[in-house]
Motif scaffolding. Structure first.
Motif, PDB file in Angstrom:
ATOM      1  N   ALA A  73       0.839  -1.211   0.000  1.00  0.00           N
ATOM      2  CA  ALA A  73       0.000   0.000   0.000  1.00  0.00           C
ATOM      3  C   ALA A  73       0.870   1.256   0.000  1.00  0.00           C
ATOM      4  N   VAL A  74       1.961   1.246   0.746  1.00  0.00           N
ATOM      5  CA  VAL A  74       2.881   2.383   0.763  1.00  0.00           C
ATOM      6  C   VAL A  74       3.536   2.544  -0.607  1.00  0.00           C
ATOM      7  N   LEU A  75       3.948   1.426  -1.199  1.00  0.00           N
ATOM      8  CA  LEU A  75       4.564   1.486  -2.531  1.00  0.00           C
ATOM      9  C   LEU A  75       3.617   2.086  -3.559  1.00  0.00           C
ATOM     10  N   ARG A  76       2.384   1.604  -3.578  1.00  0.00           N
ATOM     11  CA  ARG A  76       1.434   2.128  -4.566  1.00  0.00           C
ATOM     12  C   ARG A  76       1.144   3.605  -4.313  1.00  0.00           C
ATOM     13  N   ASP A  77       0.989   3.978  -3.047  1.00  0.00           N
ATOM     14  CA  ASP A  77       0.718   5.376  -2.699  1.00  0.00           C
ATOM     15  C   ASP A  77       1.859   6.276  -3.177  1.00  0.00           C
ATOM     16  N   ALA A  78       3.083   5.817  -3.003  1.00  0.00           N
ATOM     17  CA  ALA A  78       4.249   6.627  -3.357  1.00  0.00           C
ATOM     18  C   ALA A  78       4.504   6.665  -4.858  1.00  0.00           C
ATOM     19  N   LEU A  79       4.308   5.527  -5.516  1.00  0.00           N
ATOM     20  CA  LEU A  79       4.705   5.395  -6.921  1.00  0.00           C
ATOM     21  C   LEU A  79       3.551   5.489  -7.908  1.00  0.00           C
ATOM     22  N   GLY A  80       2.320   5.323  -7.415  1.00  0.00           N
ATOM     23  CA  GLY A  80       1.157   5.327  -8.297  1.00  0.00           C
ATOM     24  C   GLY A  80       0.825   3.960  -8.854  1.00  0.00           C
ATOM     25  N   SER A  81       1.799   3.065  -8.881  1.00  0.00           N
ATOM     26  CA  SER A  81       1.592   1.709  -9.402  1.00  0.00           C
ATOM     27  C   SER A  81       2.694   0.790  -8.883  1.00  0.00           C
ATOM     28  N   LEU A  82       2.317  -0.427  -8.536  1.00  0.00           N
ATOM     29  CA  LEU A  82       3.309  -1.422  -8.131  1.00  0.00           C
ATOM     30  C   LEU A  82       4.194  -1.833  -9.301  1.00  0.00           C
ATOM     31  N   ASP A  83       3.764  -1.545 -10.501  1.00  0.00           N
ATOM     32  CA  ASP A  83       4.543  -1.897 -11.685  1.00  0.00           C
ATOM     33  C   ASP A  83       5.799  -1.035 -11.827  1.00  0.00           C
ATOM     34  N   LYS A  84       5.938  -0.004 -11.006  1.00  0.00           N
ATOM     35  CA  LYS A  84       7.151   0.811 -11.010  1.00  0.00           C
ATOM     36  C   LYS A  84       8.235   0.228 -10.099  1.00  0.00           C
ATOM     37  N   VAL A  85       7.929  -0.874  -9.451  1.00  0.00           N
ATOM     38  CA  VAL A  85       8.940  -1.569  -8.659  1.00  0.00           C
ATOM     39  C   VAL A  85       9.765  -2.435  -9.609  1.00  0.00           C
ATOM     40  N   LYS A  86      11.057  -2.171  -9.666  1.00  0.00           N
ATOM     41  CA  LYS A  86      11.944  -2.949 -10.527  1.00  0.00           C
ATOM     42  C   LYS A  86      12.412  -4.222  -9.833  1.00  0.00           C
ATOM     43  N   ARG A  87      12.554  -4.133  -8.501  1.00  0.00           N
ATOM     44  CA  ARG A  87      13.047  -5.283  -7.738  1.00  0.00           C
ATOM     45  C   ARG A  87      12.858  -5.048  -6.247  1.00  0.00           C
ATOM     46  N   VAL A  88      12.559  -6.125  -5.541  1.00  0.00           N
ATOM     47  CA  VAL A  88      12.624  -6.110  -4.081  1.00  0.00           C
ATOM     48  C   VAL A  88      14.091  -6.398  -3.764  1.00  0.00           C
ATOM     49  N   VAL A  89      14.743  -5.484  -3.048  1.00  0.00           N
ATOM     50  CA  VAL A  89      16.181  -5.593  -2.825  1.00  0.00           C
ATOM     51  C   VAL A  89      16.499  -6.267  -1.494  1.00  0.00           C
ATOM     52  N   LYS A  90      15.929  -5.738  -0.403  1.00  0.00           N
ATOM     53  CA  LYS A  90      16.297  -6.205   0.936  1.00  0.00           C
ATOM     54  C   LYS A  90      15.086  -6.137   1.853  1.00  0.00           C
ATOM     55  N   VAL A  91      14.929  -7.167   2.655  1.00  0.00           N
ATOM     56  CA  VAL A  91      13.861  -7.242   3.648  1.00  0.00           C
ATOM     57  C   VAL A  91      14.514  -7.548   4.991  1.00  0.00           C
ATOM     58  N   GLN A  92      14.103  -6.812   6.007  1.00  0.00           N
ATOM     59  CA  GLN A  92      14.612  -7.049   7.355  1.00  0.00           C
ATOM     60  C   GLN A  92      13.425  -7.151   8.300  1.00  0.00           C
ATOM     61  N   GLY A  93      13.325  -8.280   8.971  1.00  0.00           N
ATOM     62  CA  GLY A  93      12.198  -8.505   9.873  1.00  0.00           C
ATOM     63  C   GLY A  93      12.632  -8.583  11.315  1.00  0.00           C
ATOM     64  N   PHE A  94      11.761  -8.078  12.180  1.00  0.00           N
ATOM     65  CA  PHE A  94      11.961  -8.147  13.626  1.00  0.00           C
ATOM     66  C   PHE A  94      10.757  -8.876  14.206  1.00  0.00           C
ATOM     67  N   VAL A  95      11.001 -10.004  14.837  1.00  0.00           N
ATOM     68  CA  VAL A  95       9.932 -10.842  15.361  1.00  0.00           C
ATOM     69  C   VAL A  95       9.934 -10.742  16.882  1.00  0.00           C
ATOM     70  N   ASN A  96       8.821 -10.301  17.437  1.00  0.00           N
ATOM     71  CA  ASN A  96       8.636 -10.218  18.877  1.00  0.00           C
ATOM     72  C   ASN A  96       8.402 -11.644  19.373  1.00  0.00           C
ATOM     73  N   ALA A  97       9.390 -12.208  20.074  1.00  0.00           N
ATOM     74  CA  ALA A  97       9.323 -13.630  20.404  1.00  0.00           C
ATOM     75  C   ALA A  97       9.875 -13.915  21.795  1.00  0.00           C
ATOM     76  N   THR A  98       9.485 -15.056  22.306  1.00  0.00           N
ATOM     77  CA  THR A  98      10.028 -15.528  23.579  1.00  0.00           C
ATOM     78  C   THR A  98      11.496 -15.917  23.365  1.00  0.00           C
ATOM     79  N   PRO A  99      12.293 -15.929  24.442  1.00  0.00           N
ATOM     80  CA  PRO A  99      13.721 -16.248  24.293  1.00  0.00           C
ATOM     81  C   PRO A  99      14.004 -17.616  23.674  1.00  0.00           C
ATOM     82  N   ASP A 100      13.107 -18.580  23.842  1.00  0.00           N
ATOM     83  CA  ASP A 100      13.352 -19.920  23.317  1.00  0.00           C
ATOM     84  C   ASP A 100      12.741 -20.149  21.933  1.00  0.00           C
ATOM     85  N   TYR A 101      12.122 -19.151  21.355  1.00  0.00           N
ATOM     86  CA  TYR A 101      11.498 -19.285  20.040  1.00  0.00           C
ATOM     87  C   TYR A 101      12.576 -19.395  18.966  1.00  0.00           C
TER      88      TYR A 101
END
Length: 151
Positions: A73-101
């Motif tokens: 939704a942010v991409l489309r809002d900023a670019l007008g179309s998802l078709d203007k995305v040439k490539r997904v470059v990098k994804v970084q996730g943070f998972v809220n988890a228990t210490p043993d997960y």
């Protein structure tokens, strides 16, 4: 006529919401030299809790996928179309988890799988995932991402 990415949404059953606003004093995204840096996003509805305590890996996967829809939704809002995305470059996730997960990578697959579903080969990306002792608003996951885009 829509291109590949925009044309993939309906068959995937995805209706993009309005782009969510930043949770604090920062920009939703910044574009520099053809790279779009999208600030950390979480799932809609502000679910609260940890993986391994309140949520299963499968639920975390679903939250990561919903987080991906927020990013689209942010991409489309900023670019007008998802078709203007040439490539997904990098994804970084943070998972809220228990210490043993130990299944953080399986949770973030929800986001990664969505990028591949929407962008095809252009959705393949580098990725990091981290367990977090806490996240803002006790969200189960937050993802920030970088895209190569047409300006």
């Amino acid at each position: 006529m829509s291109g590949y990415a925009e044309g993939r949404l309906e068959p995937l059953g995805i209706r993009l919401p309005a782009a969510s606003s930043p949770a604090a004093r920062y920009a939703n995204y910044v574009i520099v030299n053809g790279l779009m840096y999208v600030s950390g996003k979480g799932p809609p509805g502000e679910p609260k809790g940890k993986l391994g305590e309140r949520y299963t890996t499968e639920q975390g996967y679903a939250y990561a996928r919903l987080t991906g829809v927020e990013v689209l939704a942010v991409l489309r809002d900023a670019l007008g179309s998802l078709d203007k995305v040439k490539r997904v470059v990098k994804v970084q996730g943070f998972v809220n988890a228990t210490p043993d997960y130990e299944e953080h990578h399986k949770v973030l697959n929800g986001f990664s799988d969505l990028m591949l579903d929407v962008f095809g080969d252009k959705g393949s990306h580098a990725r990091s995932v981290f367990g977090a002792v806490s996240l803002r608003d006790q969200l189960p996951i937050i993802v920030d991402s970088i895209f190569q885009v047409e300006e």
